[in-house]
Design a protein around this motif. Structure first.
Motif, PDB file in Angstrom:
ATOM      1  N   PRO A 164      -0.699   7.495  -3.554  1.00 20.09           N
ATOM      2  CA  PRO A 164      -2.090   7.122  -3.860  1.00 20.09           C
ATOM      3  C   PRO A 164      -3.055   7.575  -2.755  1.00 20.09           C
ATOM      4  O   PRO A 164      -4.162   8.036  -3.039  1.00 20.09           O
ATOM      5  CB  PRO A 164      -2.041   5.594  -3.954  1.00 20.09           C
ATOM      6  N   ARG A 168      -6.267  10.102  -3.181  1.00 21.77           N
ATOM      7  CA  ARG A 168      -7.639   9.748  -2.773  1.00 21.77           C
ATOM      8  C   ARG A 168      -8.226  10.792  -1.828  1.00 21.77           C
ATOM      9  O   ARG A 168      -9.379  11.193  -1.946  1.00 21.77           O
ATOM     10  CB  ARG A 168      -7.661   8.364  -2.106  1.00 21.77           C
ATOM     11  N   THR A 202      -4.242   3.239 -14.421  1.00 19.06           N
ATOM     12  CA  THR A 202      -4.476   3.009 -12.990  1.00 19.06           C
ATOM     13  C   THR A 202      -5.501   4.004 -12.444  1.00 19.06           C
ATOM     14  O   THR A 202      -6.436   3.625 -11.737  1.00 19.06           O
ATOM     15  CB  THR A 202      -3.146   3.140 -12.207  1.00 19.06           C
ATOM     16  N   GLU A 206      -9.288   3.357 -10.962  1.00 17.63           N
ATOM     17  CA  GLU A 206      -9.623   3.708  -9.580  1.00 17.63           C
ATOM     18  C   GLU A 206     -10.729   4.758  -9.489  1.00 17.63           C
ATOM     19  O   GLU A 206     -11.498   4.775  -8.531  1.00 17.63           O
ATOM     20  CB  GLU A 206      -8.386   4.204  -8.829  1.00 17.63           C
TER      21      GLU A 206
END
Length: 306
Positions: A164, A168, A202, A206
């Motif tokens: 993750p 990002r 998810t 996000e």
């Protein structure tokens, strides 16, 4: 700008995002085995199935192949050769891509590619490609991401084999306003229990301003349809003329007949999702009249109104 609008991107002449038809890409990759005729056959199959685009991979072999692997010999359909020679053998150059560009235009289908190094981005920029793609393996290559961002084109980012935090960071380097983010699992072929399709939700939570897609390497079609039901607005699957052909990606690829069914079924799933607001359809009124023994107030209003 509403959230809905913020979640749309342009690939070629089409809009990708919620409320728009799922954008379906046939990933040719290197399944053409360096033969232009195979590439044309795959473009034909994708166009006939109703895909929106085909995708290739572009590498500069000397940059993308680790130096210690160059001289390793391997058996290929063209005889025994070093790995670096093999990488050149399956790579298309300017003349081939010019022919591919013209052929796709003739077939009315967009094309783009995954450049694996900065030099390959510069190469692809000689053509008016519909977008650029970042392969999962390249997600951590900031130099490549910065060069792709500088093109101003939509960038499709696959997120296989990534944490993750890495995802990002990559989104930060690329800028979120020009990307489509694809959930992916980078095993070939991927097992159902490794697909983790709920990651589509998810990622959507996000990155609320980014359209979410799915890049699949599984065998079979059901799980890709499930990805569409979960909200994937972009779908990519590897395609092949024959899964028994030589090459590492062929087995995890969809053959022309399967591709026809996949696109047909994606369109059916898409049409069936609706808007989530309950209504009584015109076609239900006759059944209501005939089958409902105890009539409710609403039934009376609906039937009178009908």
């Amino acid at each position: 700008m509403s959230n809905h609008d913020a979640r749309t991107r342009t690939i070629g002449t089409k809009t990708v995002g919620p409320g728009h038809p799922v954008f379906v890409t046939g990933e040719i990759g290197i399944n053409h085995n360096g033969e232009l005729e195979n590439a044309f056959g795959l473009i034909d199959a994708a166009a006939a199935a109703g895909c929106d685009a085909v995708k290739f991979q572009k590498r500069t072999p000397e940059i993308c192949t680790p130096r210690d692997q160059w001289d390793i010999e391997r058996d290929t359909p063209w005889g025994r050769m070093t790995y670096i020679d093999y990488r050149h053998r399956v790579e298309f150059g300017f003349d081939e891509y010019r022919a591919i560009d013209a052929y796709c235009a003739q077939q009315g289908i967009a094309w783009f590619a995954s450049p694996w190094d900065v030099e390959s981005v510069d190469f692809l920029e000689q053509f008016d490609v519909a977008a650029h793609k970042v392969a999962s393996a390249s997600l951590t290559d900031d130099e490549l991401l910065r060069r792709l961002r500088a093109t101003g084109r939509t960038v499709v980012l696959s997120t296989g084999m990534s944490t993750p935090r890495q995802i990002r960071h990559a989104v930060e380097v690329l800028g979120s306003d020009n990307i489509v983010l694809c959930h992916a699992t980078s095993t070939y072929p991927a097992k159902a229990e490794e697909l983790n399709l709920r990651m589509i939700n998810t990622l959507a939570a996000e990155f609320p301003n980014v359209p979410i897609g799915y890049s699949g390497h599984e065998t079979g079609l059901q799980t890709t349809l499930a990805a569409v039901a979960l909200g994937a607005t972009f779908v990519e699957r590897h395609i092949t003329l024959d899964r028994a052909m030589w090459g590492s990606d062929q087995a995890a690829s969809v053959e022309p007949g399967g591709l026809q069914r996949l696109v047909r079924d994606i369109r059916a799933v898409e049409a069936s999702l609706g808007d989530g607001v309950k209504k009584i359809y015109e076609g239900e009124l006759a059944a209501m009249k005939k089958l409902r023994r105890v009539r409710g107030d609403v039934d009376e209003q609906v039937l009178v109104g009908a």
